[in-house]
Write a protein that holds these residues in place. Structure first.
Motif, short mmCIF file in Angstrom:
data_model
loop_
_atom_site.label_atom_id
_atom_site.label_comp_id
_atom_site.label_asym_id
_atom_site.label_seq_id
_atom_site.Cartn_x
_atom_site.Cartn_y
_atom_site.Cartn_z
N ARG A 104 -2.19 3.08 -2.45
CA ARG A 104 -1.99 3.65 -3.79
C ARG A 104 -0.62 3.26 -4.36
O ARG A 104 -0.35 3.49 -5.53
CB ARG A 104 -2.10 5.18 -3.74
CG ARG A 104 -3.45 5.70 -3.25
CD ARG A 104 -4.38 6.03 -4.41
NE ARG A 104 -3.92 7.19 -5.14
CZ ARG A 104 -4.32 8.42 -4.91
NH1 ARG A 104 -5.18 8.67 -3.94
NH2 ARG A 104 -3.89 9.43 -5.64
N MET A 105 0.26 2.71 -3.52
CA MET A 105 1.55 2.25 -4.03
C MET A 105 1.45 0.83 -4.58
O MET A 105 2.45 0.26 -5.01
CB MET A 105 2.62 2.30 -2.93
CG MET A 105 2.95 3.73 -2.50
SD MET A 105 3.97 3.81 -1.01
CE MET A 105 5.53 3.23 -1.66
N LEU A 149 7.22 9.41 -1.87
CA LEU A 149 8.54 10.03 -1.83
C LEU A 149 9.19 9.92 -0.45
O LEU A 149 10.32 10.37 -0.26
CB LEU A 149 8.45 11.49 -2.25
CG LEU A 149 7.96 11.76 -3.68
CD1 LEU A 149 7.93 13.26 -3.96
CD2 LEU A 149 8.84 11.05 -4.70
N GLY A 150 8.47 9.38 0.52
CA GLY A 150 9.05 9.24 1.85
C GLY A 150 9.33 10.58 2.50
O GLY A 150 10.29 10.71 3.26
N SER A 209 15.18 12.44 2.47
CA SER A 209 14.53 11.85 1.31
C SER A 209 14.82 12.72 0.09
O SER A 209 14.69 13.95 0.17
CB SER A 209 13.02 11.78 1.53
OG SER A 209 12.71 11.04 2.68
N SER A 264 3.80 10.01 0.65
CA SER A 264 4.00 8.62 1.05
C SER A 264 4.99 7.94 0.12
O SER A 264 5.89 7.24 0.56
CB SER A 264 2.67 7.85 1.04
OG SER A 264 1.86 8.32 2.08
N PRO A 316 2.36 4.76 5.97
CA PRO A 316 2.15 6.09 5.39
C PRO A 316 0.72 6.22 4.87
O PRO A 316 0.05 5.21 4.60
CB PRO A 316 3.16 6.15 4.24
CG PRO A 316 3.56 4.74 3.96
CD PRO A 316 3.27 3.93 5.17
N ARG A 320 13.60 8.50 4.01
CA ARG A 320 12.61 7.43 3.99
C ARG A 320 12.29 7.04 2.55
O ARG A 320 11.34 6.32 2.30
CB ARG A 320 11.31 7.92 4.64
CG ARG A 320 11.47 8.45 6.03
CD ARG A 320 10.14 9.03 6.49
NE ARG A 320 10.27 9.67 7.79
CZ ARG A 320 9.27 10.28 8.41
NH1 ARG A 320 8.08 10.34 7.83
NH2 ARG A 320 9.44 10.82 9.58
N TYR A 321 13.05 7.60 1.62
CA TYR A 321 12.63 7.48 0.23
C TYR A 321 12.99 6.14 -0.42
O TYR A 321 12.10 5.41 -0.86
CB TYR A 321 13.20 8.64 -0.57
CG TYR A 321 12.96 8.52 -2.05
CD1 TYR A 321 11.65 8.36 -2.53
CD2 TYR A 321 13.99 8.53 -2.96
CE1 TYR A 321 11.42 8.23 -3.88
CE2 TYR A 321 13.76 8.41 -4.32
CZ TYR A 321 12.47 8.25 -4.77
OH TYR A 321 12.24 8.11 -6.10
N ARG A 368 9.72 1.02 0.86
CA ARG A 368 9.27 1.74 -0.34
C ARG A 368 9.92 1.17 -1.59
O ARG A 368 9.28 0.94 -2.61
CB ARG A 368 9.57 3.23 -0.21
CG ARG A 368 8.57 3.94 0.68
CD ARG A 368 8.83 5.43 0.75
NE ARG A 368 7.81 6.08 1.59
CZ ARG A 368 7.80 6.01 2.92
NH1 ARG A 368 8.74 5.35 3.56
NH2 ARG A 368 6.84 6.58 3.61
#
Lengths: 335, 441
Positions: free
Chosen positions: A226-227, B213-214, A135, B211, A221, A158-159, A197
């Motif tokens: 919050r995303m 930024l993975g 990431s 979370s 996650p 995972r980014y 994401r």
């Protein structure tokens, strides 16, 4: 008594600035993530992609936009589909294309990532398409390359996987038009998914009505809400009345850990079957970033069914990548 | 070059008087504008000169603070084995420019500090540099591998002040229990960084930033489960354990309860944990990659409160100097750690500027507090003690800059931060080892 100065605020440095992706004129220089892209730029990418869809439908599928430009596909992690579609996009734009599977060459000989980049820069590269297992790798590379080089993230850790998210937006726009009224459910392994994401940021950037994530807690996650998403712990409530269902790939190796009891139990609870799909809106579309695990996250009857747009995603993917590449490299010229 | 650095071998004044400074000596309850008298390398008195004292040199400290020399309980010097990052000479030199007169180094050198030979090497290099004093912490298990006890008695005799694992786990609970029992029998204290090896696989705090930024995430429970597990063994074995580098707010409450029950435990925190949070790693800032990770603002505030309440007795640098390449990679691939030696005192005293701590508590947290948790007779201006002290300009108003660091490692997230307190003089054994030259950066 000495004069006390007022303490200034902490100095924020350039590295805090997400606009590494944009040049001074606000044009796309790198594509690291959808996050940080102004909404009008996202629209511009989608509109540009629209113009390339017709190119890909012609018998001679080539335009000279990147003639004489050199693009390196730097894959530090194996990939078939993403690399192929990038390569096709580059070739249709008439770029010179070099493929480097770095996972099996330089880095195993102990060369550092930066050394690899410096060497390729010396070969007069114009753009790096990068996939990496860590990431933040694309952000790091974009912050380190010479000023004339652009970087496009083809998936890092995972980014982020921004071209995937943009092609998903393109696909949704193609079938559904107005994002603001849509309910979009993202189902599956959000925790390990760079696709999810980027999709969440992309969907929120265009003011999607509701973005849902549907997964067991071990595949979400921390503080995911919050995303900007609503969390649904079961598939039935998660896809009820949804307009768009995006199924995520469940990596087989996740089964070997303690995240889930078994593939069978996962399919039973979160697998998309025709019966469950009936809970969504009748005109709902089903998407998947591929490759599909039939019988794990999705039943074949759904993957191949009339509501599936999985193969459209693949075709649109080439046009979207053409748009991103040409916008990064043709900033000086009119589009 | 900032100021003047002289090693301890240079000729000392036989007697010295530091006048009119605000003397803060928390161990003795002193906070007053007064004079400090030094003779033959030792504190000869505070306030009143001893009989027949004649100062050869007088230093005017009016408007300044006079405090005991800073004791840094956890600083990596990278020698032996990682001298491409730093070495004992470079880091003990950096230490005195920041008021640090003693530091304890964890055992994760290469080879590991698990034999008298390595201890001797560290001691000899430190003696040759003749700047800040170095106290090695020995390995609790051989090679830090968590399976076989190290030669505890031999390490103690060679000069180890404590035993630890330098953040590496002892996964076998039986080994940990025997190690604790054995250390207790040798009257050695143990320094542990509580961290569950399975839960701690990651590089950032499990929360909204990781979370987004993975980044593979480490929950606060990685610390609290290990802490609970170790506290149960402290109860069973009676060994003195110091918990270092706490990061989770919940840990403070657990330490407090353990101490209320009479367990012989203490705790410390690294300075950066009192200022930075998970938000600071945003945009993948590798200078903020530390282990344990920077946690939430709530954790940070609870840690600050823990220091204010005296539950956390020490603030340390957790100094980890790196070569530039160590931070030039994608965030998860960078090496964790901050070169924190030179920001320890400015950050800690900033807590007083911000009203988090009173000045005496802040000074105690970097002097007598850490000395007590390590069993060192240091960090005080008690008559007869080694005259290790520093003079601090409380109105220096200066900007900390990477380019002006003395450490070999320039890996700091505090570049560009403004501080009010700055060390102007450092004394070890009554000898002036550092003097900041006015006008220098």
């Amino acid at each position: 008594m000495a004069v006390k100065f007022v303490r200034p605020k902490r100095v924020r440095l350039a590295r805090d600035n997400w606009n590494i992706q944009l040049d001074e004129q606000g044009r796309l220089r790198h594509l690291v993530d959808v996050q940080g892209l102004p909404p009008q730029l996202i629209t511009q990418i989608l509109d540009t992609a629209e113009s390339f869809v017709s190119v890909t439908d012609r018998s001679i599928k080539k335009v000279p936009l990147l003639r004489g430009r050199t693009v390196f596909n730097l894959f530090f992690e194996p990939s078939t589909r993403t690399r192929t579609t990038f390569e096709l996009a580059e070739k249709r734009l008439s770029a010179d294309v070099m493929n480097l599977n770095v996972a099996t060459s330089a880095t195993t000989k102990g060369e550092s990532l930066l050394d690899t980049l410096r060497n390729l820069e010396a070969m007069q590269a114009d753009l790096f398409v990068v996939r990496h297992a860590d990431s933040g790798a694309a952000h790091f590379i974009a912050s380190q390359v010479a000023p004339h080089i652009s970087v496009v993230n083809a998936g890092d850790g995972r980014y982020a996987h921004p071209t995937q998210a943009l092609l998903d937006l393109f696909t949704i726009r193609h079938f559904k038009q107005d994002f603001t009224r849509l309910r979009v459910a993202i189902v599956g392994d959000v925790l390990h998914s760079r696709v999810a994401r980027s999709q969440i940021h992309a969907l929120n950037s265009v003011n999607t009505g509701e973005v849902r994530v549907v997964a067991p807690p071990t595949l979400l996650p921390a503080a995911v809400e919050r995303m900007g998403v609503h969390v649904y712990p079961d598939l039935e409530s998660g896809i009820r009345d949804a307009d768009v269902i995006i199924m995520l790939r469940l990596q087989k190796e996740r089964m070997r850990g303690a995240l889930l009891p078994s593939e069978g139990e996962y399919f039973q609870r979160f697998g998309l079957t025709p019966e469950r799909l009936a809970l969504a809106r009748p005109d709902a579309i089903v998407m998947h970033p591929g490759p599909v695990n039939r019988g794990v996250e999705i039943a074949s009857a759904v993957a191949d069914g009339p509501q599936s747009v999985i193969l459209d995603q693949v075709s649109f993917g080439i046009a979207v990548r053409m748009a991103v590449l040409s916008m990064c490299l043709n900033r000086g010229e009119s589009q | 070059m900032t100021g003047h650095i002289r090693d301890r071998r240079s000729t000392a004044e036989p007697s010295l008087r530091i006048i009119d400074g605000r003397v803060i000596d928390p161990a003795n309850g002193v906070d007053a504008v007064t004079d400090v008298f030094v003779r033959d390398g030792r504190i000869a008195g505070v306030g009143q000169p001893p009989e027949d004292f004649r100062a050869v040199r007088t230093i005017d400290a009016s408007g300044r603070l006079v405090i005991p020399g800073v004791v840094d309980a956890w600083a990596r010097l990278r020698e032996p084995g990682e001298t491409h990052k730093a070495n004992i000479a470079s880091e003990t030199r950096a230490a005195v420019t920041a008021g640090v007169t003693r530091l304890a180094c964890p055992p994760d050198t290469r080879p590991v500090i698990d034999s008298t030979a390595v201890i001797k090497l560290v001691q000899e290099r430190a003696e040759a540099a003749a700047l800040a004093r170095v106290h090695p912490i020995g390995a609790l298990t051989r090679e830090l591998e968590g399976s076989q006890l190290s030669p505890v008695a031999a390490l103690r005799e060679a000069g180890c002040i404590a035993l630890g694992q330098a953040g590496r786990p002892v996964t076998d609970t039986r080994v940990l229990r025997y190690a604790m029992e054995y250390a207790a029998s040798q009257d050695m204290r143990i320094v542990l960084q509580p961290s569950d090896p399975w839960l701690a696989e990651g590089c950032a705090h499990e929360g909204p930033v990781a979370s987004r930024l993975g980044l593979p995430a480490i929950p606060a429970a990685a610390e609290t489960t290990a802490l609970a597990h170790t506290l149960a063994l402290v109860e069973a074995t009676g060994v003195r354990v110091h918990f270092t580098n706490l990061s989770a707010g919940r840990s403070v409450e657990m330490i407090e309860r353990a101490r209320d029950r009479g367990l012989p435990v203490s705790a410390s925190v690294s300075a950066h944990q009192l200022f930075l949070t998970e938000m600071d790693i945003d945009a993948f800032d590798a200078d903020c990659h530390v282990l344990p990770p920077l946690r939430s603002e709530r954790d940070r505030n609870l840690l600050r409160q823990g220091v204010a309440d005296g539950i956390i007795e020490g603030i340390q640098s957790d100094h980890q100097p790196h070569e530039a390449d160590a931070k030039l990679a994608p965030f998860p691939a960078t090496e964790p750690g901050i070169a924190g030696l030179e920001t320890l005192l400015p950050l800690t005293l900033k807590l007083a500027d911000e009203g988090v701590l009173d000045l005496a508590t802040a000074v105690a947290a970097i002097t007598c507090g850490p000395a007590r948790t390590l069993g060192l007779e240091a960090g005080t201006l008690t008559t007869g003690a080694s005259a290790d002290l520093c003079i601090v300009d409380p109105d220096a108003y200066w900007t900390f800059e990477r380019e002006h660091m003395h450490s070999r490692g320039r890996n700091t997230p505090f570049h560009g931060w403004s501080f009010e307190h700055r060390v102007s003089h450092t004394f070890i054994d009554g000898q002036l080892v550092f003097e900041h030259a006015p006008g220098d950066p």
